[in-house]
Design an enzyme around this catalytic site. Structure first.
Site, PDB file in Angstrom:
ATOM      1  N   GLU A  93      36.627  53.327  15.431  1.00 24.75           N
ATOM      2  CA  GLU A  93      37.335  52.663  14.352  1.00 24.75           C
ATOM      3  C   GLU A  93      38.763  52.346  14.783  1.00 24.75           C
ATOM      4  O   GLU A  93      39.395  53.124  15.481  1.00 24.75           O
ATOM      5  CB  GLU A  93      37.338  53.553  13.109  1.00 24.75           C
ATOM      6  CG  GLU A  93      35.906  53.839  12.681  1.00 24.75           C
ATOM      7  CD  GLU A  93      35.786  54.582  11.358  1.00 24.75           C
ATOM      8  OE1 GLU A  93      34.768  54.387  10.695  1.00 24.75           O
ATOM      9  OE2 GLU A  93      36.696  55.336  10.999  1.00 24.75           O
ATOM     10  N   CYS A 106      46.465  50.768  14.653  1.00 21.35           N
ATOM     11  CA  CYS A 106      46.186  52.166  14.979  1.00 21.35           C
ATOM     12  C   CYS A 106      44.885  52.195  15.797  1.00 21.35           C
ATOM     13  O   CYS A 106      43.824  51.797  15.317  1.00 21.35           O
ATOM     14  CB  CYS A 106      46.048  52.975  13.688  1.00 21.35           C
ATOM     15  SG  CYS A 106      45.669  54.707  13.979  1.00 21.35           S
ATOM     16  N   CYS A 113      36.566  63.437  19.464  1.00 21.43           N
ATOM     17  CA  CYS A 113      37.743  64.109  19.999  1.00 21.43           C
ATOM     18  C   CYS A 113      37.366  65.550  20.311  1.00 21.43           C
ATOM     19  O   CYS A 113      36.600  66.174  19.582  1.00 21.43           O
ATOM     20  CB  CYS A 113      38.880  64.097  18.978  1.00 21.43           C
ATOM     21  SG  CYS A 113      40.438  64.769  19.597  1.00 21.43           S
ATOM     22  N   CYS A 117      40.951  69.940  15.784  1.00 27.64           N
ATOM     23  CA  CYS A 117      41.928  70.378  14.780  1.00 27.64           C
ATOM     24  C   CYS A 117      41.186  70.623  13.469  1.00 27.64           C
ATOM     25  O   CYS A 117      40.296  69.868  13.087  1.00 27.64           O
ATOM     26  CB  CYS A 117      43.029  69.336  14.612  1.00 27.64           C
ATOM     27  SG  CYS A 117      43.972  69.107  16.134  1.00 27.64           S
ATOM     28  N   CYS A 120      41.026  67.812  10.631  1.00 27.49           N
ATOM     29  CA  CYS A 120      40.785  66.422  11.030  1.00 27.49           C
ATOM     30  C   CYS A 120      39.287  66.156  11.121  1.00 27.49           C
ATOM     31  O   CYS A 120      38.561  66.890  11.795  1.00 27.49           O
ATOM     32  CB  CYS A 120      41.453  66.159  12.378  1.00 27.49           C
ATOM     33  SG  CYS A 120      41.161  64.492  12.992  1.00 27.49           S
ATOM     34  N   GLY A 162      40.596  60.414  18.793  1.00 31.35           N
ATOM     35  CA  GLY A 162      40.775  60.852  20.173  1.00 31.35           C
ATOM     36  C   GLY A 162      42.168  61.348  20.495  1.00 31.35           C
ATOM     37  O   GLY A 162      43.117  61.149  19.747  1.00 31.35           O
ATOM     38  N   SER A 194      50.607  59.523  20.288  1.00 27.06           N
ATOM     39  CA  SER A 194      50.623  60.773  19.526  1.00 27.06           C
ATOM     40  C   SER A 194      49.689  61.778  20.193  1.00 27.06           C
ATOM     41  O   SER A 194      48.558  61.450  20.538  1.00 27.06           O
ATOM     42  CB  SER A 194      50.156  60.482  18.101  1.00 27.06           C
ATOM     43  OG  SER A 194      50.092  61.672  17.344  1.00 27.06           O
ATOM     44  N   SER A 217      52.065  66.194  17.652  1.00 25.88           N
ATOM     45  CA  SER A 217      51.432  66.746  16.456  1.00 25.88           C
ATOM     46  C   SER A 217      51.700  68.242  16.417  1.00 25.88           C
ATOM     47  O   SER A 217      50.956  69.027  16.995  1.00 25.88           O
ATOM     48  CB  SER A 217      49.920  66.479  16.502  1.00 25.88           C
ATOM     49  OG  SER A 217      49.682  65.113  16.253  1.00 25.88           O
ATOM     50  N   LEU A 218      52.765  68.635  15.737  1.00 28.06           N
ATOM     51  CA  LEU A 218      53.181  70.039  15.774  1.00 28.06           C
ATOM     52  C   LEU A 218      52.423  70.875  14.735  1.00 28.06           C
ATOM     53  O   LEU A 218      51.733  71.817  15.068  1.00 28.06           O
ATOM     54  CB  LEU A 218      54.695  70.145  15.567  1.00 28.06           C
ATOM     55  CG  LEU A 218      55.318  71.395  16.177  1.00 28.06           C
ATOM     56  CD1 LEU A 218      55.271  71.346  17.692  1.00 28.06           C
ATOM     57  CD2 LEU A 218      56.746  71.575  15.695  1.00 28.06           C
ATOM     58  N   ASN A 293      45.419  64.236   4.148  1.00 22.80           N
ATOM     59  CA  ASN A 293      44.419  63.383   3.520  1.00 22.80           C
ATOM     60  C   ASN A 293      43.161  64.219   3.415  1.00 22.80           C
ATOM     61  O   ASN A 293      42.499  64.477   4.421  1.00 22.80           O
ATOM     62  CB  ASN A 293      44.157  62.142   4.386  1.00 22.80           C
ATOM     63  CG  ASN A 293      45.372  61.245   4.441  1.00 22.80           C
ATOM     64  OD1 ASN A 293      45.944  60.898   3.419  1.00 22.80           O
ATOM     65  ND2 ASN A 293      45.796  60.903   5.648  1.00 22.80           N
ATOM     66  N   CYS A 336      44.891  58.764   8.207  1.00 25.46           N
ATOM     67  CA  CYS A 336      44.942  59.746   9.303  1.00 25.46           C
ATOM     68  C   CYS A 336      43.873  60.804   9.133  1.00 25.46           C
ATOM     69  O   CYS A 336      43.739  61.381   8.057  1.00 25.46           O
ATOM     70  CB  CYS A 336      46.272  60.480   9.315  1.00 25.46           C
ATOM     71  SG  CYS A 336      47.680  59.412   9.455  1.00 25.46           S
TER      72      CYS A 336
END
Ligand code: SAH
Length: 358
Positions: A93, A106, A113, A117, A120, A162, A194, A217-218, A293, A336
């Site tokens: 996507e 984006c 991936c 996380c 996600c 990814g 990112s 991405s902390l 989200n 996201c």
């Protein structure tokens, strides 16, 4: 070289070499590069400034692949999500986000991936495969063509599916292809990469000639919590990532963006905000807060606007530039962490780490 090279995978010099062995001259390579990467034309018969003989020869002997649009949805807020099918049938996507204030694409760098996380959806798919450089660059030209923007400037964020630094060489090659003046001539200043923070790859990135803007991405301020949310933290903990950031060569006025997804009652307390200020000490940083989200299967909630504002205020009071990411395209699952397509195979945590260490 394979008997049937895919010309959409080649940088200009490689294209020159591929054409040289097939009766083409360097200027033919520039013409073809322009057709493919600037005009989005991959049908050799439509490349009308190439001679008929050369076209006939190439038709026999090369391929030019391009991602096919198999889904196209528009959100009420103008965000548009394309589902693209690759030559092996896999799907990814790519998202167009208008007026942020710039126009932004984006882009994905992998099918699925490996980072896993915990908040996600793409992470829940596991890694299916890396994208090739041609597929990464191809998303940009397909989005640009679909939105009528082949001749206008836009920003690119490598924030789709990814982990770009896990697919380092292909991602960098794609950026070079996009940067070519015979292609879309995208300046690296308009690109933001990112990453979860793969330290050796960050060090390598700092030595690149074409260096994109960097976003980390902390998402957490203690190693214990970050490892629970972002598993690669086990191998590359906070201190190692932040040290790499301190050493990262930044142009005069640029700063590293720290993304911080906000999970209700988990990492969004005033103490978290104060620890974040301490961690970022000595780094030219700005912080982008991303209220979660939510999605089915994601075990967290989005915090209230009040909680987000209070967190942001603590950073602002300590003179840290902070913004809150507006969530776009949620109605079409383009926001996201919501990019997911069928065909993923969930891997165990151990398999994910093995992939990461490779
Ligand atoms: N792998 C890269 C880029 C892809 S994700 C990275 O991790 O940075 C782009 C951003 O969206 C990351 O900061 C990611 O943590 C965030 N994100 C992932 N899932 C999310 C969700 N459900 N809600 C909000 N942000 C999310």
């Amino acid at each position: 070289m394979t008997p049937h090279p895919d010309l959409a995978e080649l940088e200009l010099q490689e294209l020159e070499a591929a054409l040289a062995t097939r009766g083409g001259e360097p200027f033919h390579a520039r013409q073809m590069y322009r057709w493919i990467h600037k005009r989005g034309v991959t049908d050799i018969d439509k490349m009308t400034d190439l001679s008929r003989t050369l076209r006939a020869r190439l038709r026999e002997d090369v391929e030019i692949s391009t991602p096919a649009i198999v889904g196209d949805e528009q959100s009420v807020d103008g965000t548009r999500k394309l589902v693209l099918q690759l030559r092996d049938g896999r799907r990814i996507e790519s998202v167009f986000i208008p007026d942020t204030p710039a126009m932004t694409f984006c882009i994905s760098t992998q099918v699925g991936c490996a980072m896993a996380c915990d908040f996600c959806l793409t992470g829940k798919m596991g890694l299916v495969r890396h994208l090739t450089a041609g597929e990464i660059a191809g998303q940009v030209r397909v989005l640009a063509a679909a939105t009528g923007m082949l001749d206008t400037s836009f920003n690119i964020v490598l924030m789709g599916m990814g982990e770009p630094l896990h697919n380092y060489d292909n991602t960098m090659k794609a950026l070079r292809m996009l940067h070519s003046t015979y292609g879309l001539a995208v300046s690296p200043r308009r690109v933001t990469l990112s990453t979860v923070g793969i330290v050796p790859a960050l060090e390598r990135l700092g030595r690149e000639a074409l260096m994109p803007n960097l976003a980390i991405s902390l998402h957490a301020t203690t190693d214990e919590q970050r490892t629970a949310l972002v598993p690669p933290n086990r191998k590359y903990p906070l201190a190692a990532i932040l040290d790499a950031c301190r050493l990262f060569p930044l142009k005069n006025r640029s700063r590293i963006t720290f993304e911080y997804v906000m999970l209700d009652g988990v990492n969004d307390t005033p103490d978290d905000a104060r620890r974040l200020v301490t961690l970022l000490n000595g780094i030219k940083a700005k912080v982008n807060l991303i209220p979660l989200n939510p999605a089915p299967g994601i075990p967290y909630d989005r915090p209230s606007d009040d909680r987000v504002d209070r967190f942001a205020q603590i950073l602002a009071d300590r003179h840290i530039t902070v913004s809150v990411r507006k969530s776009r395209g949620r109605d079409i699952r383009a926001a996201c962490g919501q990019l997911i397509v069928e065909g993923g195979t969930k891997k165990t945590a151990a398999q994910q780490m093995a992939l990461l260490i490779k």
